[in-house]
Design an enzyme around this catalytic site. Structure first.
Site, mmCIF file in Angstrom:
data_model
loop_
_atom_site.group_PDB
_atom_site.id
_atom_site.type_symbol
_atom_site.label_atom_id
_atom_site.label_comp_id
_atom_site.label_asym_id
_atom_site.label_seq_id
_atom_site.Cartn_x
_atom_site.Cartn_y
_atom_site.Cartn_z
ATOM 1 N N SER A 521 0.846 -1.200 0.000
ATOM 2 C CA SER A 521 0.000 0.000 0.000
ATOM 3 C C SER A 521 0.876 1.243 0.000
ATOM 4 O O SER A 521 0.516 2.274 0.551
ATOM 5 C CB SER A 521 -0.944 -0.033 1.199
ATOM 6 O OG SER A 521 -1.838 -1.114 1.046
ATOM 7 N N HIS A 522 2.057 1.103 -0.628
ATOM 8 C CA HIS A 522 3.041 2.185 -0.583
ATOM 9 C C HIS A 522 2.974 3.057 -1.824
ATOM 10 O O HIS A 522 3.887 3.090 -2.640
ATOM 11 C CB HIS A 522 4.444 1.607 -0.395
ATOM 12 C CG HIS A 522 4.536 0.690 0.782
ATOM 13 N ND1 HIS A 522 5.471 -0.298 0.914
ATOM 14 C CD2 HIS A 522 3.775 0.615 1.905
ATOM 15 C CE1 HIS A 522 5.293 -0.942 2.046
ATOM 16 N NE2 HIS A 522 4.258 -0.415 2.681
ATOM 17 N N ASN A 523 1.861 3.733 -1.977
ATOM 18 C CA ASN A 523 1.726 4.744 -3.029
ATOM 19 C C ASN A 523 2.478 5.998 -2.575
ATOM 20 O O ASN A 523 2.468 6.321 -1.381
ATOM 21 C CB ASN A 523 0.250 5.130 -3.216
ATOM 22 C CG ASN A 523 -0.621 3.943 -3.511
ATOM 23 O OD1 ASN A 523 -0.834 3.590 -4.654
ATOM 24 N ND2 ASN A 523 -1.118 3.288 -2.471
#
Ligand SMILES: Cc1cc2nc3c(=O)[nH]c(=O)nc-3n(C[C@H](O)[C@H](O)[C@H](O)COP(=O)(O)OP(=O)(O)OC[C@H]3O[C@@H](n4cnc5c(N)ncnc54)[C@H](O)[C@@H]3O)c2cc1C
Ligand code: SF4
Length: 593
Positions: A521-523
């Site tokens: 979830s590392h946008n």
């Protein structure tokens, strides 16, 4: 027709790490602060009480703590020639919701980014010259030097009770820590966690290969801990139900118990849940925010006037709200102008399978979200990436995070995919195999960006946020190189030739990025910070260049992604921005730069 509420001093959108930190820091100033959270209220008890908190179907399959995609989601396409489609099921990332945001159910790897990762442009040019940077790559420095943000990293680590081993204490390299880390003023608040079998094997193998293994810094506490605010955190018991779950022991630091209750102790602070912010309202000239409009769970619309608006709605929510509200010039990839939506980046993953002897038991059911051993030898600029033909690298690790049987089915290449053969292979693989994985950096490019979708709308009629993203040649090279190194380490661990494990869609040579499988979830990016308003949406304090009474916090500020997780910088930056708001902005409202 919106009901107009009495004005307040500050509105904070979102109750995750960023919103939580600002709330906790601003509430004691006596200002009237209102926090609006689209999700529901939740707390450790009763929401995360065992045994129901270990319900794998509910939390890791159905993702109970994630945002309701039937109301709001993103659309995705690989490039501007395609028509984007909505993410109707959870895909490449999981957007968090409820009090605490993703911080209530994250894994807990908590990094400081390296000195080079704060100045990727200057650091690269100094070493290799400009010609190494592809013309479509938007490489940018942070507008803050590592040494200036270091005290805020220290604060975030203390609040979370990070367990780890310093590698560089005030410039002196420490045995057992990461020799490549930037100088830090203090040791970690807690010692490292106990190593699991896969970590012991990874450590021995990487040392044999001449690398420098060290324990991953985790927000899963290795012991009982009371943080500087007097909040007690429990000891992690390696329950293995961590990522996507709340923690019943408060052993995984989360804003829902380290930040929000402290803010709520102040009578001038109010938390309103089930409050979905639609837009930031601006004055007639579009130069000043006058508050926000939000909708409650029954669909009633409210206008909340405020002198200051802080967006802590995650990368996607921040950019969407800015675009819906007209804050900053939207990015246009064709002309390469505008800033809101610019420099979107994601992260790459991959690895290799390790088969271990039958008398070695991995016991993957014991573990925690961030439990692992890591090497940084192929990350950042810790090696000669110019010679390797790409910019940046990846962090490589082995760990034990979640062996829950609903999700963890470690079969190897060539083994049956169903039936009795699959069951046998899975049972064998469960105890007698493990993995080495990498997390690769992803640079920002002219052609990877966020904007508003022209076709699809959310439940309230607003255009969805559209993600345009694909792997570029630089990232393909990082992925290929790191997969080979993972295979080398896996072979050293097992004594056998190791097979690569690119998970479906993450990177299969020749295929494009797929938004379908979960990755991380590392946008990052979309509202990046910088010194130049032509290439950044916010200044070094995360204050909008165009609407100075709006601050935009979170990984949306990061100009490109690194080969490690983002929440260490996100937490440090939130403390940094809160400090600037409390001690500078409030004394003299206006542009801080
Ligand atoms: C499963 C998972 C594991 C992770 N593991 C790690 C890890 O190990 N290490 C790491 O560094 N990072 C990890 N991350 C990422 C990390 O959780 C995030 O970087 C961090 O929590 C972001 O904090 P934030 O405050 O920016 O956003 P969030 O935590 O997403 O909080 C944003 C909040 O805003 C609310 N919101 C959004 N839009 C609106 C609106 N319009 N109106 C009202 N409210 C709104 C949301 O409901 C949410 O509560 C993980 C994420 C996930 C999902
Ligand atoms: S593994 Fe540890 S930190 Fe994670 S949920 Fe279980 S007890 Fe909490």
């Amino acid at each position: 027709m919106a009901v107009k509420l009495p004005p307040v001093d500050v509105v904070i959108v979102g109750s995750g790490w960023t919103g939580g930190i600002v709330a906790k820091e601003l509430a004691p100033t006596g200002l009237k602060v209102v926090m609006l959270e689209r999700g529901r209220f939740q707390d450790t008890s009763p929401d995360f009480a065992a045994p129901q908190s270990h319900d794998a179907l509910k939390y890791s399959r159905r993702l109970e703590l994630a945002q309701d995609l039937s109301k709001e989601t993103v659309t995705f396409r690989n490039d501007a020639s395609q028509t984007a489609l909505p993410m109707r099921q959870y895909g490449f990332f999981i957007p968090g919701t409820n009090v605490g945001g993703s911080g209530a159910h994250w894994s807990g790897l908590t990094w400081r980014w390296s000195e080079w990762e704060h100045r990727m442009l200057s650091g690269t040019v100094e070493k290799y010259g400009r010609s190494i940077i592809p013309s479509d790559m938007h490489l940018q420095d942070w507008p803050i030097a590592y040494k200036d943000i270091e005290p805020y990293y220290d604060r975030f680590e203390k609040v979370c009770g990070i367990s780890g081993k310093a590698g560089n204490l005030r410039g002196k390299i420490q045995p057992g820590g990461n020799p490549f880390e930037a100088p830090r003023r203090n040791e970690y608040p807690l010692p490292p966690m106990t190593a699991a079998q896969s970590m012991v094997m990874f450590e021995a193998a990487t040392k044999n290969l001449g690398y420098n293994p060290f324990p991953i810094p985790t927000a899963n506490c290795s012991g009982d801990y009371v943080n500087p605010d007097g909040v007690a955190l429990g000891q992690c018991h390696y329950c293995g139900h961590c990522t996507n779950y709340g923690c019943e022991a408060n052993a995984k630091a989360s804003p829902h118990f380290t930040m929000i209750p402290l803010a709520r102790k102040n009578r001038n602070f109010e938390l309103r849940t089930n409050s979905m912010v639609m837009k930031v309202n601006l004055d007639s000239e579009g130069k000043r925010a006058t508050g926000v409009t939000y909708v409650d769970a029954r669909g009633r619309e409210y206008e909340q006037p405020a002198d200051l608006v802080v967006l802590g709605a995650f990368v996607t929510g921040n950019v969407q709200l800015m675009l819906h509200s007209g804050i900053g010039k939207p990015y246009d990839a064709q002309s390469n102008t505008g800033v809101v939506g610019r420099n979107y980046a994601f992260q790459s993953l991959g690895g290799a399978r390790v088969e271990v002897p039958r008398d070695t038991f991995i016991n993957p059911f014991m573990g925690s979200g961030a439990l692992g051993t890591w090497i940084d030898d192929w990350n950042g600029d810790n090696f000669d990436f110019g010679k390797a033909g790409y910019i940046a690298g990846g962090g490589i690790s082995a760990g034990q995070n979640s062996g829950d049987p609903l999700n963890y089915h470690p079969t190897g290449p060539g083994q049956p995919r169903w039936g009795a053969g699959w069951k046998k292979a899975m049972a064998d693989g469960y105890q007698h195999s493990t993995g080495v994985g990498f997390q690769g950096a992803v640079m920002s490019y002219r052609q990877n960006f966020l904007d508003l979708d022209p076709t699809y709308r959310d439940a309230w009629g607003r255009p969805l946020l559209r993600v345009t993203f694909d792997w570029q040649a630089n990232e393909q090279k990082i992925i290929a190189a790191n997969t080979a190194i993972c295979q080398q380490i896996a072979a050293e661990m097992s004594g056998k030739k190791a097979s690569a494990t690119p998970a479906p869609g993450r990177l299969i040579p020749g295929r494009r990025f797929s938004s379908v499988p979960y990755q991380t979830s590392h946008n990052t990016g979309g509202a990046v910070f910088g010194d130049d308003p032509r290439t950044s949406a916010v200044n070094k304090y995360c204050q909008s260049w165009d609407v100075p009474n709006v601050f935009v916090l979170g990984a949306s500020a990061l100009p490109q992604n690194a080969g490690r997780n983002p929440t260490g910088p996100v937490g440090a930056l939130a403390f940094w921005a809160a400090d600037a708001i409390a001690n500078r902005y409030l004394k003299r409202p206006g542009r801080l730069v």
